[in-house]
Design a protein around this motif. Sequence first.
Motif: not given
Lengths: 109, 281
Positions: A45-47, A50, B44, B47-48, B50-51, B54-55, B78-79
């Motif tokens: 996952q992104e967490g 990244y 970071i 980035d988070l 931004q993610a 987007d979601k 999801e993240m």
Amino acid sequence: METNDRFASIRKGLLEFAVLNVISAHEAYAADILAALSSTEFQTQEGTLYPLLSKLRRDGLLEYEWRESENGPPRKYYRLTEKGHHELRGAERYWKRLIITLKSLGTNR
Amino acid sequence: MNKVTGINLNGNAYQLEEPGYAKLTAYLAQAREQLAGNPDQTEIMADLEQAIADKFQRFLSAHKSVVTENDVETVIKEMGPVDGERQENGEEQAAFRGPKRLYRIPEGEWVAGIANGVATYFDVDVTLIRIIFVLLTILTTGGFIFGYILGWVFIPVARTQEERAAARGIPFNAEELISRAKAEYAKLDGKRAEWNKRWSEWKKEQRRESRKREEWLRHTQWYGPRHHRPSAFGELLGIIVFCFFAWYGYHHVPVIHDFLDAAWSLWHRVADQLAQYISGQ
């Protein structure tokens, strides 16, 4: 404990090589990497991704470039550095050696 | 119906339902905490964000301009939790502490709630802080009162639940809020039960004494429970009490007399200097 759970920490440790592998095939941005991993054992996952990408970049294994996207904001496209390629080859060799060692220790083939 | 809050995620504007906003804030605060000490923390986080932005886009359409609490929950799931390097030190990291700030806490305050706030900040009993305050006042021959007033002016009051959480340094999120509300209610319930018990005992005693007194009791009861006085009044009362003490001290306690005189002349000197400085400009 299932086999799956026993390997949880190993998978976690190998995740960075999985990511390097994905990027070595072609330049990728974060969502590409997640998509490539999503159908594998290394699904993440992104967490997690990244911070890992930032660590790999700090270690000099990969670099990124901002690129415009058709819809939405510019994205970071990652690619391996020379050092990254080198590290990945080294990791693959080491992994093969580990498997040979494991096999040679027993007779259960 | 839900209140909506506008947010800016890495330069993208979104409208969020308030409970969703609280959850997202908690998630990002936790992410920042996890990444504390990481040299790329800012990057970071961007980035988070931004993610997440987007979601969120996925949940919005021409007919839906607000991100609901459910959408936020889905996105956070999801993240996934943000993996900091700190997590390698064991699972204890789960007991995450939020940002900690000094606030004045008006619940159970004597003057301005500073002792209360300091006690909460250091997680010690408020009585201890009050004793220290009194000792400091004596040791500095009253000078500490000056500092106290400065604190009164400059330390903000913890008014919202979020600020109260920050005063304690605990994370603020919906679950936390609910659990704290429950605990407080249980406490209140306990108090109410105790109070009721005492009340009925007292009533019995009164009845035994005389009917006339019972009538009087009913009369006082009619006024109902006293409401908490509004805080503006409390602060005013504090100032009046302080002024009285200052006046009394000035006339009857030599130390306070000397201190106030010294403060007065200091003020004059500062004012003179200031006036000179301004006219010299």
